[in-house]
Structures are given as C-alpha cells and as structure tokens.
Write an enzyme that holds these catalytic residues in place. Sequence first.
Site, mmCIF file in Angstrom:
data_model
loop_
_atom_site.group_PDB
_atom_site.id
_atom_site.type_symbol
_atom_site.label_atom_id
_atom_site.label_comp_id
_atom_site.label_asym_id
_atom_site.label_seq_id
_atom_site.Cartn_x
_atom_site.Cartn_y
_atom_site.Cartn_z
ATOM 1 N N PHE A 1 19.742 78.609 40.137
ATOM 2 C CA PHE A 1 19.564 79.149 38.792
ATOM 3 C C PHE A 1 18.291 79.983 38.708
ATOM 4 C CE2 PHE A 1 18.023 78.886 34.415
ATOM 5 C CZ PHE A 1 19.155 79.229 33.697
ATOM 6 N N ASP B 1 27.032 67.241 40.885
ATOM 7 C CA ASP B 1 26.032 67.679 41.861
ATOM 8 C C ASP B 1 24.987 66.588 42.089
ATOM 9 O OD1 ASP B 1 25.010 69.434 43.705
ATOM 10 O OD2 ASP B 1 23.831 70.587 42.267
#
Length: 822
Positions: A508, A622
């Site tokens: 990200f 995740d």
Amino acid sequence: MKTQKLIKLSILLIFIPFSLSSFIPINNFLLNCGSNTNASIFNRLFIGDSTKQDSIFLSSHKSISLTNQNPSSNLPTLYQTARIFTNNGGTYKFILRKNGTLFARFHFSSFKGHGFDLKDANFSVFVGGKLVLRNFNFHFKISSNNNNDDDDVIIKEFILKVVSNFVEIVFRPVNDSCFGFVNAIEVFSVPEDFVVDYGARFIGPYGVVEYKNLSNQVLETIHRINVGGLKLTPFNDTLWRTWIPDKEFLVFKDSVKTVVSTHTPNYQKGGATREIVPDNVYMTAQEMNRNQSILASKFNITWNFPVENGGVRHLVRLHFCDIVSPSLNLLYFNVYINRYSAYKDVDLSSLTFHTLASPIYVDFVVDSNDSGVIQISVGPSDLSSSMRINAILNGAEIMKFVNVTDLDSHVSSQKTRFLLVLVCSIVGGIVILVLVIAFFLVRLSRGKKKLKQRTVESVGWTPLGVFGGSSLSRMSEGYFGLNKIPFVDIKLATNNFDKSLIIGAGGFGMVYKGVLKDNVKVAVKRGMPGSRQGLPEFQSEITILSKIRHRHLVSLVGFCEENSEMILVYEYVEKGPLRNHLYGSEGFEPLSWKRRLEICIGAARGLHYLHTGFTQGIIHRDIKSTNILLDENYVAKVADFGLSRSGPCIDETHVSTNVKGSFGYLDPEYFRRQQLTDKSDVYSFGVVLFEVLCARHAVDPQLDREQVNLAEWSLKWQKKGMLERIIDPYLVGKINESSLKKFSETAEKCLAEYGVDRPSMGDVLWNLEYSLQLQESDQEVNEIIHENRPRSIRIERDYDNNIYSDISATKVFSQLMHREGR
C-alpha cells in the site's frame, strides 16, 4: 543460431511420444459437407453429409452439393466439396449422447463451380439458437486470425455450453439474393472442466476482481500460441487444435531466450491436463534474455496480439510450466495485460503444490481498447533475488466473447419492430396521462407550507473520484469513532513525512511514526501518491475498522483523503511486528515460551472476534507474523485489514473471490477452489504458530529444497514425532513436554489439507490456553517441589477478564478451567 535451435526443436517434436488416445469425446460429429463420400485429415474421418446417419439430420428448403471442378493439389479432399444454402438457408441437427460444453468448428474454403463463387457468399451461422457468425463472408480473413497457413481456408472455432439433448446449426443467407456455404463441420464434447465458472480474473483500470459464470459464455478462438515453440498441427493435440509460434507477436525479439525441455510435464491433480494444452506447449517457453548487454536492467517480455477493438471482451488463458529453474521457489514474476497488473508475484512452486515443471493455467478476462491489440507482458517480481531475476510464458490463448443474439429474435425482427411501435404508443399515452394528473396535483398543493426534511446520507461505499470528493468526504467526524484528519495535521505529525520516521513499508505504501497535536502517538500509513492500486485496500480498512473495537485488533484513529492522498492513521503499537522478535533482530531480546504463547493467544482472540463478532463474520485473508503487532506490554494486536472480506451469509458455505494473501501463508485449498472461508485464516495462523515455535521464515528460498516451505517442513517432523529437533534453539529445554505436544498438535490441525478438517479459531484459542496452562502448571509444580510448598495451587491470569481458577495439582491438566471452552 536461430536456425540450429529450430532444427533441434523439430527433431525433439518428432521423437516426443504423444498420448492422444487418452481423451475420447462423448459426442463426436465430423461432417464432410456437400459430399456422399468420406474424407480424412489428421487421421480423422469426416463422414459425407449426404449419407444417412441416425444421429445427424439435414433439413433445408434448398441446398446444393457443390464439387470443385478444378481441385487444388495443395488442399485436402475435405475442402474440394461444399454444401450451399440459398433462400431461407438450412439446418443440421445433431442428437447428443450427453449435453455439456462443446467445440464447434467450421471449415470454409473458396472455389468456383456451377455458377457459384464461394468468395461471394454472405450469411450468418447460429449454434444452439445463438448467433456466432454475423454476415460472414470470405473477406473476414483479412481481419481475423485464422491459425491456418493456407490463404484459401478459414477455420472458425467456438466453445459453448448446450443444455438440451440436441444442438442445431443453422446457416442463414443475409437476404434472398445471397447464399451460405460450409465445407466441413466438427461438433464434439470437451472435458467438463475445460471452462470453469470460478477463478477467472477480470482485469481493468480499477484492479482485479473475480469474473463468474464463464462457462455460460460463447467463446470464439482468436489466437492460440505455442510460446517458444514451433507450429503444432491438430495431429499433436488431443482436441485437434492448431498452435502457432509467438515470434511475430513479440514486441522486442531480443528480449527473449527460448527454453526447451526434453521431459514430459509433471501433471498434477487440480492443474492443467493434456486436454487443456498438449505436452509440447508446456515443454517450450520464452524466458528473459539476460545475456544481452542492452537488457542489463529489469525489463518485461511483451507480446501484442491483434484483436477487434472497441471494448470487446476477451478471455485470455495463459499457460505456465517452470522448465527454467533448477529447484523450487526460485522463480517469481509479474503478469500484465494491457499494461494493467494482472497477477503480481507469481510463484509457480506454490501454485503447483511444490512440484517442479508442473503445468498450470490462469484465466483472465479483459476488454480490448482502441489500439486493436491485447498486450501481454511478463516481468520480474520484487521478490526475485538478484541472481534469479526471470519471467516465463509457455502458451497463450485469446478467445472473444461472442455477443450472442437469439435465433428467434433474428427471424422475427419485423414482428419485434411492430410490437415496439405498439408498446411505445401505449407507454406514450400513459406518460401523457400521468403528466396531466401531476400538473393538477401540483396546482392543488401550491401555497401549502413545505416541511423541512433532514437528508440522511448513505454510508455505503462508492468509488473515490481522484481520492477526493467521495462518499468518504460525506462521513461526519467521529463516525464510528473515526476522525477525518486534515492533511496539514498529518504532515505536522510526521514532520512532513520525514524518512527517518519510516517504521515499515508494504504494497500500500510507507508507514511513518507520528505524534498528533494532542500528543497521541500514531502510525501513519500513506498510500502511494497518484496510484489507484491501493483504493480497494483503503476502502476495506476503513469499512472493517470503523465497525470493530477489540483489545487484540489494531484501532484506526482516522483517515485523510485530501490532495489526492490515501492516508490511514492507526494507534501506535510500540514494539512493532511479531516477526522482528522471532529472528534475533538487532535490539530485540528472544521471547520466552510463555510470552510466545501469550502472544499467540492474543492474536487468536482477535481473529476469533473477527470470525464470530458479526452476522457474516470477517475473514482477514492476510494473517502472517508481520501483521501481528506487539504493544509495550507484548499484547498482540492483529493489523492490516486491506485484504479483509465479509464472510459467507448464513445460508452459504463460502465466499467466491479472487485469491489474495501472502506466499507461505496462503491456504492451498482456497487457491485451488477460489472459495474463501474462515478456515483460510486458520491455515495461515497455523503457519504463524510453527513460525513462533521454530523462529524461521514461512518461506526461505536460501535453504535446502525440503526446508524451503516452513509448513511442509514442520509437518514432516511433527508426523515423525520429532518436532523438538527443529524448534528455536533458544527454547530447547525450556518448554514443558505436554505444552509443546498440545501446541504442535493444534498447529498441525490448522494446516489440515481440507478446511472442514481444521478447527475453528475458538477451538484454536481454547487449545492454546490449555497449552499455556500446562506450561505454567509445570513451572509452579517445580516451584512447589523445590520450595516444599503445599500442593494447592492458585493459577492467576487475566485475559480480557477471564475467570481466575483455584485447582489442586492433581487437576492441573483438566481442560475445563474456563467458561470459554468449546
């Protein structure tokens, strides 16, 4: 040099044994049209359509059997006759032994005879009531890929599902002055899993999403490419397909190096089969040519394939088989389609269940653009080591989605137009009547006092514009405890994003340590400026974390979307990721076994809350040691919810979704079936448990082959009953035997092959609590013996207000200590 390589490839293909008898179609119709004799091509017998056959019927108001009066010696007998359809056309009806997915191939070859020039034909073709060729004529060859070397032959191939016990093929001339024709027809069954409804990735400007119901589409083959190899004729393919070389489509030919294997592929259950692609395609590939001095830096291999432009949807099927690596887990690469990221960090070792040279294919759905090409690229991943930078491709298929029109609607177009006029007239009259009534109602209500109404805005998600002016902008401050933090305050908190304050990095963006105006320490995660890739994660984090509050989940303090920024502000977790405390990183003391158990229990509590705290539950997707953070008191907090998804509804068993996760932690069943459940988190957590116990990475390519994957390596020793040989050396002699046994059994159950065999997070939590009790009681018993204390023991712990328990030494191992339990 290139000529020598082609000669070697030709010799190799001659001596490769083919297993073409492995697939026998349930339905198999081969017609030599316009003839009463049979014709053979590629060892396949085409029956003359003028001969009577019980399962094939030809009906036509007027059809003509045409024979080429000047046959070409270059063309097979199959292309020397044709069936001509005039006036209202004609129909072939095939009685099926079993319905399902079919291949329909049409062979067209032009010649002249009896006043007909087949190049002047103009007609449409329907299969199973679906229009597959509209206004077709021989000039289509100019704009279509034919996969055929002969300029006088066009082969059109379609894949479609048939649900009835017969299929009709209709040839309909465009008008009364036109005619249609066909030289040969193939209709045969393909394996049931040739086109599946799950797992396809839809690629576009807004990221990657799952494409469903693929098997219900009608597909037309546009390109079928043997990458790195020679042309393969139908003789070399169990489904009698033609594969052409990739050279003419390469953008930069010096970027590739051809690779050839002399070993047949290692076919695995759940992967590709010989019916998906013949052996020869998987035995050749193009890899990055690192020998060229001009290509010293990272680059992509790129192919441009001509297609119909203007947003036409295509299925792109890419084929991979690692024939370039000496061992597993050495090859990581990225896939791009039309310059969009289609598949990041591909690891063929993981996808093929750790079997080298095992074939696999991946389906992508993409829309063509105005360029008139579909561009496919493969290039190195950031996960690649500097000595192992590479990318490969073995084969590619591109199939166009046929924009289906129903036969009945085509035939009754005039009737439809009449009905349309009638309906429009009726609707128009109704609209006028409604307007008149509305006019009088407005007049009656004029002058009345209007009540002010408060507008309640939806908190549902809409796509962000340019990360500004979105539905997020309309959220009020303090919504679910979240604040919309001004960008200027975030710049101040991070000293204008000072690099010295960076505490982490991910897909990200960067994570900075910061201090807000009220002296609250925060972690600021800043999305990469100008990129849309992080938008789904940005939305997901806010959606998930705005709804949850738990001691063992990282809290979201606020967010910012000003100035095209995507910024998330979290509580600052002092001691950082669990991973940093496991591998002897500088400045970190080794964790005791008791502390490791407490950390695992805390993380399990957070996950258990995610799975059960809501109607549908939340699946993290995740879980790994870098996403479990530790505060100043070593309390575990699960973090990073960018990939999280809501769980299945009450009447569902799973969520069908595109596979996301991290290598080494990813649930193999989730990858195989593309079906997500909370048991996928359980699998990932099982890897973390072994990581905590053994203090080594989930995947370590530098180790010997059998040790690369932690989950497999640990299970191997666990099943031998010798797990203590691979645990963290720091823990040797410090773990109670019963505690280790319970912990390792729990981790083993988490890694069960099938999700239904794995425990729930509630059960995992319960077992970890019990493992900690065994460890603590062992220590207290030792203290009793050493200090000659009374045998009554009070075990005291405080995990989110759990009950304190007094038990005797003889009951230490009871598994009924807590109210929580099963």
